[in-house]
Write an enzyme that holds these catalytic residues in place. Structure first.
Site, mmCIF file in Angstrom:
data_model
loop_
_atom_site.group_PDB
_atom_site.id
_atom_site.type_symbol
_atom_site.label_atom_id
_atom_site.label_comp_id
_atom_site.label_asym_id
_atom_site.label_seq_id
_atom_site.Cartn_x
_atom_site.Cartn_y
_atom_site.Cartn_z
ATOM 1 N N ARG A 166 0.746 -1.227 0.181
ATOM 2 C CA ARG A 166 -0.126 -0.115 -0.014
ATOM 3 C C ARG A 166 1.062 1.270 -0.250
ATOM 4 O O ARG A 166 0.605 2.432 -0.717
ATOM 5 C CB ARG A 166 -1.007 -0.137 1.202
ATOM 6 C CG ARG A 166 -2.001 0.983 1.174
ATOM 7 C CD ARG A 166 -3.043 0.943 2.079
ATOM 8 N NE ARG A 166 -4.457 1.781 1.598
ATOM 9 C CZ ARG A 166 -4.808 2.801 2.399
ATOM 10 N NH1 ARG A 166 -4.465 2.742 3.721
ATOM 11 N NH2 ARG A 166 -5.946 3.194 1.699
ATOM 12 N N HIS A 175 0.270 4.185 -2.707
ATOM 13 C CA HIS A 175 0.136 5.524 -2.301
ATOM 14 C C HIS A 175 1.286 6.637 -2.676
ATOM 15 O O HIS A 175 0.997 7.879 -2.989
ATOM 16 C CB HIS A 175 -0.462 5.749 -0.720
ATOM 17 C CG HIS A 175 -1.871 5.497 -0.704
ATOM 18 N ND1 HIS A 175 -2.487 5.952 0.566
ATOM 19 C CD2 HIS A 175 -2.663 4.606 -1.497
ATOM 20 C CE1 HIS A 175 -3.639 5.383 0.407
ATOM 21 N NE2 HIS A 175 -3.783 4.471 -0.712
ATOM 22 N N TRP A 180 -10.331 -8.800 3.247
ATOM 23 C CA TRP A 180 -11.269 -9.180 2.238
ATOM 24 C C TRP A 180 -11.241 -10.615 2.023
ATOM 25 O O TRP A 180 -12.034 -10.999 1.315
ATOM 26 C CB TRP A 180 -10.490 -8.457 0.992
ATOM 27 C CG TRP A 180 -10.497 -6.984 0.876
ATOM 28 C CD1 TRP A 180 -11.545 -6.403 0.130
ATOM 29 C CD2 TRP A 180 -9.938 -5.938 1.088
ATOM 30 N NE1 TRP A 180 -11.612 -5.018 0.206
ATOM 31 C CE2 TRP A 180 -10.360 -4.615 0.767
ATOM 32 C CE3 TRP A 180 -8.579 -5.825 1.966
ATOM 33 C CZ2 TRP A 180 -9.875 -3.521 1.341
ATOM 34 C CZ3 TRP A 180 -7.963 -4.669 2.391
ATOM 35 C CH2 TRP A 180 -8.666 -3.487 1.974
HETATM 36 ZN ZN1 ZEM Z 1 -6.439 -0.086 -1.418
HETATM 37 N N1 ZEM Z 1 -7.378 0.425 0.711
HETATM 38 N N2 ZEM Z 1 -7.654 1.095 -2.261
HETATM 39 N N3 ZEM Z 1 -5.426 -0.612 -2.913
HETATM 40 N N4 ZEM Z 1 -5.077 -1.300 -0.259
HETATM 41 C C1 ZEM Z 1 -7.080 -0.256 1.716
HETATM 42 C C2 ZEM Z 1 -6.170 -1.153 1.882
HETATM 43 C C3 ZEM Z 1 -5.170 -1.592 1.208
HETATM 44 C C4 ZEM Z 1 -8.823 1.657 -1.720
HETATM 45 C C5 ZEM Z 1 -8.810 1.989 -0.378
HETATM 46 O O1 ZEM Z 1 -9.869 3.072 -0.254
HETATM 47 C C6 ZEM Z 1 -8.327 1.035 0.707
HETATM 48 C C7 ZEM Z 1 -5.694 -0.478 -4.237
HETATM 49 C C8 ZEM Z 1 -6.747 0.538 -4.503
HETATM 50 C C9 ZEM Z 1 -7.753 1.217 -3.631
HETATM 51 C C10 ZEM Z 1 -3.925 -2.050 -0.681
HETATM 52 C C11 ZEM Z 1 -3.492 -1.937 -1.840
HETATM 53 C C12 ZEM Z 1 -4.397 -1.186 -2.948
HETATM 54 C C13 ZEM Z 1 -7.873 0.575 2.733
HETATM 55 C C14 ZEM Z 1 -8.034 0.225 3.932
HETATM 56 C C15 ZEM Z 1 -8.512 1.156 1.987
HETATM 57 C C16 ZEM Z 1 -9.861 2.155 2.689
HETATM 58 C C17 ZEM Z 1 -6.970 1.099 4.829
HETATM 59 C C18 ZEM Z 1 -6.679 0.873 6.299
HETATM 60 O O2 ZEM Z 1 -7.674 1.104 7.026
HETATM 61 O O3 ZEM Z 1 -5.839 0.548 6.724
HETATM 62 C C19 ZEM Z 1 -9.547 2.409 -2.924
HETATM 63 C C20 ZEM Z 1 -10.781 3.157 -2.631
HETATM 64 C C21 ZEM Z 1 -8.958 1.844 -4.043
HETATM 65 C C22 ZEM Z 1 -9.348 2.018 -5.434
HETATM 66 C C23 ZEM Z 1 -10.539 2.340 -5.861
HETATM 67 C C24 ZEM Z 1 -4.521 -0.587 -5.101
HETATM 68 C C25 ZEM Z 1 -4.581 -0.064 -6.616
HETATM 69 C C26 ZEM Z 1 -3.708 -1.137 -4.336
HETATM 70 C C27 ZEM Z 1 -2.526 -1.892 -4.913
HETATM 71 C C28 ZEM Z 1 -2.020 -2.144 -6.031
HETATM 72 C C29 ZEM Z 1 -3.412 -2.917 0.317
HETATM 73 C C30 ZEM Z 1 -2.551 -3.994 0.231
HETATM 74 C C31 ZEM Z 1 -4.336 -2.605 1.560
HETATM 75 C C32 ZEM Z 1 -4.207 -3.556 2.801
HETATM 76 C C33 ZEM Z 1 -3.228 -2.451 3.801
HETATM 77 C C34 ZEM Z 1 -2.887 -3.219 5.235
HETATM 78 O O4 ZEM Z 1 -2.446 -2.225 5.809
HETATM 79 O O5 ZEM Z 1 -3.295 -4.220 5.208
#
Ligand code: ZEM
Length: 290
Positions: free
Chosen positions: A47, A51, A190
């Protein structure tokens, strides 16, 4: 662009082997530091790299992984980046051991390493990013908002230069990790193996029945079978939208295709806006730990 090691008069130009040492150090730390979340910092590293890169705007050429401006407020304090300090701090000892690597190369290399170490596809990677100062911080609001719909996904990822297929593939990274109530406000993983890269996100999206969760937090979905998993509104948008759904179904059925198309899209993401001297064919393929 050169780094002078202590007391050396010649510039140190790192080789592929030097970057493999950085990879190996990250892999070793992932294997040792298991007292975090579901047992791995891998998801939060994936992540961080996303970001750092996903602020890119193709019209102005601003944002993207070249700069590592999330080191600084205000970008570090943007709501979307809540919790990513865990990932940045995890990488500090690696930076201390290999001071010649830029933060922007380190964070993206860590994204590549985490995907590979969590059982995902090979993520070829190349160096060439330079750290920028606080003035290069991007404005808040460039990263996607999970409470929004399919149009928002297309707006945000379209601004980076991605098509529907790439958007769906990238969001498949939600096979990894979890949402934290104290970070994003959303809550839960998930799938049942959040430290293993897989196509489970897509399989569950297609095969499970997803109901609105009844709770005091932000609107999110929960699986009918166990009520332990979650989907964000933007995740559910992927099966509601005609352009996205065929890709969700393809990836749900065919893990190899997902791995290949995810790798291509994540490599592209990590390179957005980087003025490389090298060519795509010069990318390194790191050897994963066994
Ligand atoms: Zn995420 N993501 N993401 N994402 N994401 C979260 C967690 C993780 C969105 C999003 O709002 C959120 C992509 C696209 C999008 C990962 C990877 C990728 C979380 C939870 C949210 C809310 C955060 C938390 O509370 O810690 C949205 C709206 C997306 C697109 C529409 C893409 C592209 C990614 C990578 C290629 C990963 C790995 C996580 C888990 C992080 C963790 O700390 O476990």
């Amino acid at each position: 662009a050169y780094f002078y090691l202590n007391g050396e008069s010649k510039p140190f130009v790192p080789s592929q082997q030097d970057y493999q040492k950085v990879y190996d150090e990250i892999a070793a730390r992932l294997a040792n530091e298991t007292d975090y979340d579901d047992g791995s910092y891998g998801p939060v590293l994936v992540r961080l790299a996303w970001h750092a890169s996903g602020t890119f705007d193709k019209e102005t050429g601003t944002g993207g992984s070249n700069g590592a401006t999330m080191r600084f407020a205000p970008e570090s304090d943007h709501g979307a980046n809540a919790g990513l300090k865990h990932a940045r701090d995890f990488l500090e000892p690696v930076k201390a051991k290999f001071p010649w690597i830029t933060y922007s190369d380190l964070w993206t290399l860590a994204g590549s390493a985490a995907i590979q170490e969590l059982g995902g596809p090979v993520i070829p990677w190349r160096p060439g990013r330079e750290d920028k100062d606080v003035a290069a911080c991007t404005p808040d609001g460039r990263l996607p908002d999970a409470a929004k719909d399919h149009r928002h996904i297309r707006d945000v990822f379209g601004r980076m230069g991605f098509d529907d297929r790439e958007m769906v593939a990238l969001i498949g990274a939600h096979a990894l990790g979890r949402a934290h109530a104290d970070r994003s406000g959303f809550d839960g993983p998930w799938d049942f193996s959040p430290t293993v890269f897989s196509n489970e996100f897509f399989r569950l999206l297609v095969e499970e029945k997803w109901n609105q969760r009844k709770w005091n937090g932000p609107a999110q979905f929960t699986d009918k079978s166990t009520s332990t998993l979650m989907m964000l509104p933007t995740d559910i948008a992927l099966i509601k939208d005609k352009g996205f759904k065929p890709h969700v179904e393809r990836y749900a059925k065919d893990s190899d295709t997902f791995f290949k198309e995810f790798s291509d899209a994540y490599v592209k993401l990590l390179e957005l806006g980087v003025p490389f001297q090298s060519k795509p064919e010069d990318r390194f393929v790191f050897k994963a730990s066994e």
